[in-house]
Design a protein around this motif. Structure first.
Motif, PDB file in Angstrom:
ATOM      1  N   VAL A 178      58.849  17.011  60.337  1.00 24.63           N
ATOM      2  CA  VAL A 178      58.160  16.019  59.496  1.00 24.63           C
ATOM      3  C   VAL A 178      56.655  16.259  59.526  1.00 24.63           C
ATOM      4  O   VAL A 178      56.001  16.330  58.488  1.00 24.63           O
ATOM      5  N   LEU A 179      56.106  16.381  60.720  1.00 23.75           N
ATOM      6  CA  LEU A 179      54.677  16.667  60.868  1.00 23.75           C
ATOM      7  C   LEU A 179      54.424  18.161  61.040  1.00 23.75           C
ATOM      8  O   LEU A 179      53.444  18.690  60.506  1.00 23.75           O
ATOM      9  N   VAL A 180      55.280  18.819  61.806  1.00 23.41           N
ATOM     10  CA  VAL A 180      55.076  20.241  62.102  1.00 23.41           C
ATOM     11  C   VAL A 180      56.326  21.042  61.764  1.00 23.41           C
ATOM     12  O   VAL A 180      57.455  20.563  61.916  1.00 23.41           O
ATOM     13  N   ASP A 181      56.107  22.279  61.326  1.00 24.91           N
ATOM     14  CA  ASP A 181      57.199  23.168  60.933  1.00 24.91           C
ATOM     15  C   ASP A 181      57.618  23.974  62.150  1.00 24.91           C
ATOM     16  O   ASP A 181      57.244  25.135  62.316  1.00 24.91           O
ATOM     17  N   SER A 182      58.413  23.351  62.996  1.00 26.43           N
ATOM     18  CA  SER A 182      58.686  23.912  64.322  1.00 26.43           C
ATOM     19  C   SER A 182      60.148  24.240  64.576  1.00 26.43           C
ATOM     20  O   SER A 182      60.460  24.947  65.542  1.00 26.43           O
ATOM     21  N   GLU A 183      61.061  23.735  63.768  1.00 30.22           N
ATOM     22  CA  GLU A 183      62.472  23.800  64.114  1.00 30.22           C
ATOM     23  C   GLU A 183      62.984  25.237  64.264  1.00 30.22           C
ATOM     24  O   GLU A 183      63.705  25.544  65.218  1.00 30.22           O
ATOM     25  N   ILE A 184      62.625  26.131  63.343  1.00 34.70           N
ATOM     26  CA  ILE A 184      63.124  27.504  63.417  1.00 34.70           C
ATOM     27  C   ILE A 184      62.545  28.227  64.630  1.00 34.70           C
ATOM     28  O   ILE A 184      63.223  29.036  65.278  1.00 34.70           O
ATOM     29  N   ILE A 185      61.290  27.912  64.974  1.00 34.08           N
ATOM     30  CA  ILE A 185      60.676  28.520  66.159  1.00 34.08           C
ATOM     31  C   ILE A 185      61.441  28.091  67.410  1.00 34.08           C
ATOM     32  O   ILE A 185      61.835  28.918  68.244  1.00 34.08           O
ATOM     33  N   THR A 186      61.654  26.802  67.541  1.00 35.94           N
ATOM     34  CA  THR A 186      62.355  26.268  68.709  1.00 35.94           C
ATOM     35  C   THR A 186      63.790  26.768  68.771  1.00 35.94           C
ATOM     36  O   THR A 186      64.287  27.156  69.840  1.00 35.94           O
ATOM     37  N   MET A 187      64.477  26.753  67.618  1.00 31.55           N
ATOM     38  CA  MET A 187      65.867  27.211  67.592  1.00 31.55           C
ATOM     39  C   MET A 187      65.964  28.701  67.906  1.00 31.55           C
ATOM     40  O   MET A 187      66.946  29.163  68.485  1.00 31.55           O
ATOM     41  N   GLY A 188      64.949  29.473  67.541  1.00 31.46           N
ATOM     42  CA  GLY A 188      64.950  30.895  67.877  1.00 31.46           C
ATOM     43  C   GLY A 188      64.943  31.121  69.375  1.00 31.46           C
ATOM     44  O   GLY A 188      65.675  31.978  69.900  1.00 31.46           O
ATOM     45  N   ARG A 212      59.732  28.030  74.967  1.00 26.58           N
ATOM     46  CA  ARG A 212      59.514  27.353  73.684  1.00 26.58           C
ATOM     47  C   ARG A 212      58.035  27.079  73.440  1.00 26.58           C
ATOM     48  O   ARG A 212      57.512  27.334  72.347  1.00 26.58           O
ATOM     49  N   ASP A 213      57.361  26.575  74.461  1.00 31.26           N
ATOM     50  CA  ASP A 213      55.949  26.215  74.291  1.00 31.26           C
ATOM     51  C   ASP A 213      55.078  27.436  74.035  1.00 31.26           C
ATOM     52  O   ASP A 213      54.103  27.356  73.286  1.00 31.26           O
ATOM     53  N   VAL A 214      55.422  28.558  74.655  1.00 28.80           N
ATOM     54  CA  VAL A 214      54.684  29.802  74.392  1.00 28.80           C
ATOM     55  C   VAL A 214      54.819  30.173  72.914  1.00 28.80           C
ATOM     56  O   VAL A 214      53.832  30.520  72.241  1.00 28.80           O
ATOM     57  N   ALA A 215      56.033  30.099  72.403  1.00 29.23           N
ATOM     58  CA  ALA A 215      56.272  30.441  70.994  1.00 29.23           C
ATOM     59  C   ALA A 215      55.580  29.455  70.055  1.00 29.23           C
ATOM     60  O   ALA A 215      54.953  29.862  69.067  1.00 29.23           O
ATOM     61  N   LEU A 216      55.660  28.180  70.356  1.00 24.50           N
ATOM     62  CA  LEU A 216      55.031  27.170  69.502  1.00 24.50           C
ATOM     63  C   LEU A 216      53.508  27.314  69.510  1.00 24.50           C
ATOM     64  O   LEU A 216      52.863  27.174  68.468  1.00 24.50           O
TER      65      LEU A 216
END
Length: 227
Positions: free
Chosen positions: A15-25, A79-83
């Motif tokens: 909703v605020l950030v486009d993060s889902e694909i990064i996290t799911m990866g 996850r946090d490194v990728a985000l």
């Protein structure tokens, strides 16, 4: 313009950030390491919008491995490194928040199922933290995360508004169910990407309406000034 509701409560991821694909990866990579060759589509379907700590039995069924706190901590670290390197704001959300924050003042908040570190990291990287001034609520800090309503009830209580007078902006079925269970009006966001939930699924879960472009959001939560 003037407020159409008493408060606006935003989900964060999707909703605020486009993060889902990064996290799911990152999650897929770690599930592959456990022996579960899960696809991106299946990973999105099973895990987006839900707390990873609640999905332990599902992971065990597919891998025979009990994912303990150490495994979840490792996931969050990776996850946090990728985000930190990749996450961006959802297109159009910054302009929408500019209008909404002018109209609602401090009656807006983030109510996410994610852990606080992730919420803060993403909002800081994208610069969206300036709109919320610390009004961040984590599903990890209430008894039950989404689809339970706890985090939305906590956010409404902290803002001093009845949840029935708040509007929630969500992009997942679990999040919509949580907002509806809290008594709020829920707007579903579905932008058509392969990580987004289909509009019909959001409506079936209880969303009052579904929109696909953040340019529409300010109009949905604000009323025109009286003549």
């Amino acid at each position: 313009m003037r407020p159409a509701f008493a408060a606006v409560l935003f989900d964060c991821d999707g909703v605020l950030v486009d993060s889902e694909i990064i996290t799911m990866g990152v999650l897929r990579e770690m599930l592959h390491e456990l022996g579960w060759p899960i696809s991106e589509t299946e990973c999105v379907s099973l895990f987006v919008g839900r707390a990873l700590k609640d999905q332990g039995p599902l992971i065990f069924d597919h891998t025979g491995v009990h994912t303990d706190e150490a495994w979840i901590a490792q996931f969050r670290e990776r996850r946090d490194v990728a985000l930190s390197a990749q996450v961006e704001a959802i297109p159009g959300i910054e302009a929408a928040l500019g209008i909404i924050s002018d109209v609602y003042g401090k009656k807006i908040a983030v109510a996410s199922g994610a852990d606080r570190k992730k919420i803060e990291l993403q909002l800081a990287r994208t610069g969206l933290d300036r709109f919320f001034d610390g009004r961040l609520f984590s599903g990890m800090e209430v008894p039950k995360s989404k689809p339970a309503p706890d985090v939305y009830l906590a956010a409404a209580r902290a803002l001093g508004v009845a949840p029935e007078r708040a509007v929630v902006v969500e992009d997942t079925v679990a999040g919509v169910i949580a907002g509806v269970a809290a008594g709020a009006t829920v707007l579903g966001y579905s932008n058509g990407s392969h990580a987004s939930t289909a509009p019909q699924a959001l409506r079936k879960a209880g969303a009052a309406s579904v929109f696909s472009n953040m340019a529409e959001l300010a109009t949905l939560v604000c009323s025109e000034q009286d003549a």
